[in-house]
Design an enzyme around this catalytic site. Structure first.
Site, mmCIF file in Angstrom:
data_model
loop_
_atom_site.group_PDB
_atom_site.id
_atom_site.type_symbol
_atom_site.label_atom_id
_atom_site.label_comp_id
_atom_site.label_asym_id
_atom_site.label_seq_id
_atom_site.Cartn_x
_atom_site.Cartn_y
_atom_site.Cartn_z
ATOM 1 N N GLU A 216 6.976 -17.081 -15.111
ATOM 2 C CA GLU A 216 8.281 -17.512 -14.790
ATOM 3 C C GLU A 216 8.874 -16.618 -13.471
ATOM 4 O O GLU A 216 9.372 -15.563 -13.900
ATOM 5 C CB GLU A 216 9.350 -17.508 -15.899
ATOM 6 C CG GLU A 216 8.961 -18.411 -16.957
ATOM 7 C CD GLU A 216 9.019 -19.811 -16.897
ATOM 8 O OE1 GLU A 216 9.737 -20.276 -15.965
ATOM 9 O OE2 GLU A 216 8.126 -20.676 -17.531
ATOM 10 N N CYS B 113 17.620 -16.939 -11.541
ATOM 11 C CA CYS B 113 16.281 -17.581 -11.005
ATOM 12 C C CYS B 113 16.574 -19.094 -10.472
ATOM 13 O O CYS B 113 15.986 -19.468 -9.333
ATOM 14 C CB CYS B 113 15.047 -17.594 -11.901
ATOM 15 S SG CYS B 113 15.448 -18.390 -13.387
HETATM 16 P P1 NAD Z 1 9.999 -7.208 -11.732
HETATM 17 O O1 NAD Z 1 8.852 -8.192 -11.395
HETATM 18 O O2 NAD Z 1 10.421 -6.227 -10.791
HETATM 19 O O3 NAD Z 1 10.157 -6.907 -13.287
HETATM 20 C C1 NAD Z 1 9.896 -7.592 -14.316
HETATM 21 C C2 NAD Z 1 9.310 -6.931 -15.613
HETATM 22 O O4 NAD Z 1 7.991 -6.561 -15.204
HETATM 23 C C3 NAD Z 1 9.996 -5.627 -15.907
HETATM 24 O O5 NAD Z 1 10.128 -5.530 -17.218
HETATM 25 C C4 NAD Z 1 8.946 -4.575 -15.087
HETATM 26 O O6 NAD Z 1 9.193 -3.415 -15.768
HETATM 27 C C5 NAD Z 1 7.764 -5.188 -15.485
HETATM 28 N N1 NAD Z 1 6.695 -4.677 -14.697
HETATM 29 C C6 NAD Z 1 6.614 -3.878 -13.440
HETATM 30 N N2 NAD Z 1 5.509 -3.948 -13.033
HETATM 31 C C7 NAD Z 1 4.558 -4.309 -13.771
HETATM 32 C C8 NAD Z 1 3.363 -4.441 -13.841
HETATM 33 N N3 NAD Z 1 2.430 -3.994 -12.908
HETATM 34 N N4 NAD Z 1 2.500 -5.137 -15.079
HETATM 35 C C9 NAD Z 1 3.415 -5.358 -16.025
HETATM 36 N N5 NAD Z 1 4.827 -5.513 -15.847
HETATM 37 C C10 NAD Z 1 5.392 -5.078 -14.812
HETATM 38 O O7 NAD Z 1 11.398 -8.265 -11.758
HETATM 39 P P2 NAD Z 1 12.882 -8.113 -11.806
HETATM 40 O O8 NAD Z 1 13.279 -7.485 -10.759
HETATM 41 O O9 NAD Z 1 13.126 -7.368 -13.195
HETATM 42 O O10 NAD Z 1 13.647 -9.566 -11.980
HETATM 43 C C11 NAD Z 1 14.011 -10.218 -10.845
HETATM 44 C C12 NAD Z 1 12.979 -11.421 -10.558
HETATM 45 O O11 NAD Z 1 12.784 -12.048 -11.754
HETATM 46 C C13 NAD Z 1 13.533 -12.346 -9.566
HETATM 47 O O12 NAD Z 1 12.623 -12.636 -8.603
HETATM 48 C C14 NAD Z 1 13.905 -13.598 -10.372
HETATM 49 O O13 NAD Z 1 13.856 -14.868 -9.462
HETATM 50 C C15 NAD Z 1 12.889 -13.616 -11.296
HETATM 51 N N6 NAD Z 1 13.375 -14.232 -12.320
HETATM 52 C C16 NAD Z 1 12.601 -15.571 -12.807
HETATM 53 C C17 NAD Z 1 13.037 -16.323 -14.071
HETATM 54 C C18 NAD Z 1 12.279 -17.412 -14.232
HETATM 55 O O14 NAD Z 1 12.400 -17.990 -15.276
HETATM 56 N N7 NAD Z 1 11.737 -18.247 -13.470
HETATM 57 C C19 NAD Z 1 14.257 -15.965 -14.731
HETATM 58 C C20 NAD Z 1 14.953 -14.755 -14.353
HETATM 59 C C21 NAD Z 1 14.268 -13.832 -13.229
#
Ligand code: NAD
Length: 510
Positions: A245, A279
């Site tokens: 997502e 999002c």
């Molecule tokens: P991010 O990708 O930076 O982090 C998300 C999660 O992934 C965190 O828990 C982080 O610690 C973890 N992570 C980081 N590196 C990783 C790796 N190499 N392997 C596994 N996990 C890892 O995202 P964010 O900044 O926390 O969130 C914002 C983004 O999320 C925006 O782009 C937003 O659009 C998206 N988002 C999407 C939805 C949806 O349902 N489509 C909902 C909410 C947010």
């Protein structure tokens, strides 16, 4: 100043992070970063606990989820306070978008999972001597990795679905909002979930990456496109399924016959709720020229009435993660350099030390600008005039993303027709954003917005492996296509093929 800072390493101890409130910059917590060894141990424990959890059956699992609803209702203020402290979002937003939606998700899946995942007999079109049964089995241990923007519900909702399907869960919340993730574990624990069935591990990307590699049976990931790609690569290598997502650049299309009062309120809510860190927030607007002036006048006037701040009576909170605020500033600078105009906002709010950016409406924007192409994930509402609906749709579809979209018209049938032409996983007519909050509605995107769905029957089944069991009904001594092969058998098969797929009667029969 960062909201997550590394603390000096202590010999022989895990790394630690210090958290600050994005609203006040006060230090609010310290967390340990779980190591790859920690994560593997948690996954092993979850694997043992899952067997008993799956055996309990839907009724007992549903009872645990229902007790979680009661617990959440009883402790809602405490949960709201934690979410508010970590994100700075207004208390009402935490209550409505995180707690109320979580209650609904828990109740919904507790009540319906049994029916949706019931074994099914599928009538066969041809092989009438066989019986096909579909059995939905838990995958085993599911790793759930979540972001910071809705730190409670985006963790709780996939957990509820994975648990009802009979899985154990290891949850890795964002390092920006770990306590909201911990609350999910605490809630289920208080509701009687057996030890080890759901464990929250805390840490940053290193812990997330360790979870993807820890031998889990699926990853449900919500976050950025950049991290989503990395997660998908590892899942591909390890041959485990993943649901991604990811981000969005959701368009809003305002038709000439739109109810401008409702559409302008919808635009302001869709762009500035959760300070635009949704999002499915409205990230770009296409308004038909004939109504553009009046639409913009109303939008600017309503934006001006928003109260920015944190706590009780405010509408728009801070940006939760400082690097995202820098992206917002870069998008506004780029737009201004290319000829856009700020109608309101356009700067950090000087009244606060925290990461508040004023709700901002931009006019005279075009598709050369970053603000119309890249995800801003902040309180920006760029509005572009278009000749007609056809141009609006063309521009709306001119994006690498395809998560949600909204169309505003008094003609609902035409609105639905326009929605069909959008390249997006979800679309809304005369409303915005609500798709995630409707558990019946499969939620997810196309293109860079992700792979797979959460919610809906499709989302629930993505936490299962479907086994098809075919049973021979009559037990004849042999089958027509078994050994031995010979010319007579081939002639017979050709006749059958001609009858079945070469004649109207055969086509009807098959
Ligand atoms: P991010 O990708 O930076 O982090 C998300 C999660 O992934 C965190 O828990 C982080 O610690 C973890 N992570 C980081 N590196 C990783 C790796 N190499 N392997 C596994 N996990 C890892 O995202 P964010 O900044 O926390 O969130 C914002 C983004 O999320 C925006 O782009 C937003 O659009 C998206 N988002 C999407 C939805 C949806 O349902 N489509 C909902 C909410 C947010």
């Amino acid at each position: 100043m960062a909201v997550v800072e590394p603390l000096p390493d202590l010999p022989g101890q895990r790394r630690r992070l210090r958290l600050r409130s994005p609203a006040t910059l006060e230090i609010i917590a310290e967390i340990e970063v779980h190591t790859a060894d920690d994560v593997r141990a948690v996954v092993e424990r979850a694997r043992k606990a899952q067997l008993h959890w799956a055996e309990l059956g839907f009724a007992e699992r549903g009872r645990v989820l229902r007790r979680a609803v009661h617990e959440l209702l009883a402790r809602q203020d405490e949960f709201v306070a934690t979410i508010e402290q970590e994100t700075g979002k207004p208390a009402f937003e935490a209550l409505s978008a995180e707690i109320a939606t979580s209650c609904d998700a828990l109740e919904f899946w507790a009540k319906r999972a049994r029916k949706l995942l019931a074994e099914r007999i599928v009538p066969l079109h041809l092989m009438k001597t066989k019986k096909l049964r579909l059995v939905y089995k838990p995958l085993g241990v599911v790793g759930i990795i979540t972001p910071w923007n809705f730190p409670f519900v985006l963790a709780l909702n996939p957990c509820a679905q994975a648990l009802m399907a009979g899985n154990a869960v290891v949850l890795k919340p964002s390092e920006v909002t770990p306590n909201a993730g911990r609350l999910v574990e605490e809630l289920f624990r208080a509701a009687g979930l057996p030890e080890g069935v759901l464990t929250c591990v805390t840490g940053d990307g290193e812990t997330g990456a360790a979870l993807v590699e820890a031998g889990v049976d699926k990853i449900s990931f919500t976050g950025s496109v950049r991290t989503g790609r990395k997660v998908a690569e590892v899942c591909g290598r390890n041959l485990i399924p993943c649901t991604l997502e990811l981000g969005g650049k959701d368009p809003m299309v305002v038709c000439a016959d739109a109810d401008l009062e409702r559409a302008s309120s919808g635009a302001v809510y869709g762009a500035f709720a959760n300070a635009g860190q949704v999002c499915v927030s409205t990230e770009r607007v296409y308004v038909v020229d004939a109504v553009a002036d009046e639409f913009l006048r109303r939008v600017v006037e309503k934006t001006g009435r928003l109260r920015q701040g944190t706590g009780g009576e405010s509408d728009v909170g801070p940006m939760i993660w400082p690097p995202q605020l820098e992206i917002v500033e870069r998008h506004v600078e780029d737009a201004l350099q290319r000829g856009a105009r700020v109608l309101t906002g356009g700067r950090r709010n000087p009244e606060y030390d925290g990461y508040f950016y004023e709700p901002t409406v931009l006019a005279d924007v075009d598709h050369e600008m970053l603000v119309m192409r890249e995800e801003s994930f902040g309180p920006l509402l760029p509005v572009m005039r278009v000749r007609d609906e056809a141009e609006a749709l063309r521009l709306a579809n001119d994006s690498a993303y395809g998560l949600n979209a909204n169309i505003w018209t008094r003609d609902k049938r035409r609105g639905t027709e326009l929605a069909r032409q959008l390249r997006s996983g979800c679309a809304v007519v005369n409303d915005c954003m609500i798709t995630y909050g409707i558990p019946e509605s499969p939620f997810g995107g196309v293109g860079e917005s992700g792979i797979g769905r959460v919610n809906g029957e499709l989302g629930l089944k993505s936490f299962c492996s479907v086994q098809s069991i075919v049973v021979d009904r009559f037990g004849s001594k042999a089958e027509a296509l078994w050994f031995p092969y010979h010319a007579r058998k081939a002639r017979w098969l050709r006749r059958v093929m001609r009858l079945l797929w070469g004649t109207p009667l055969g086509r009807w029969l098959s």
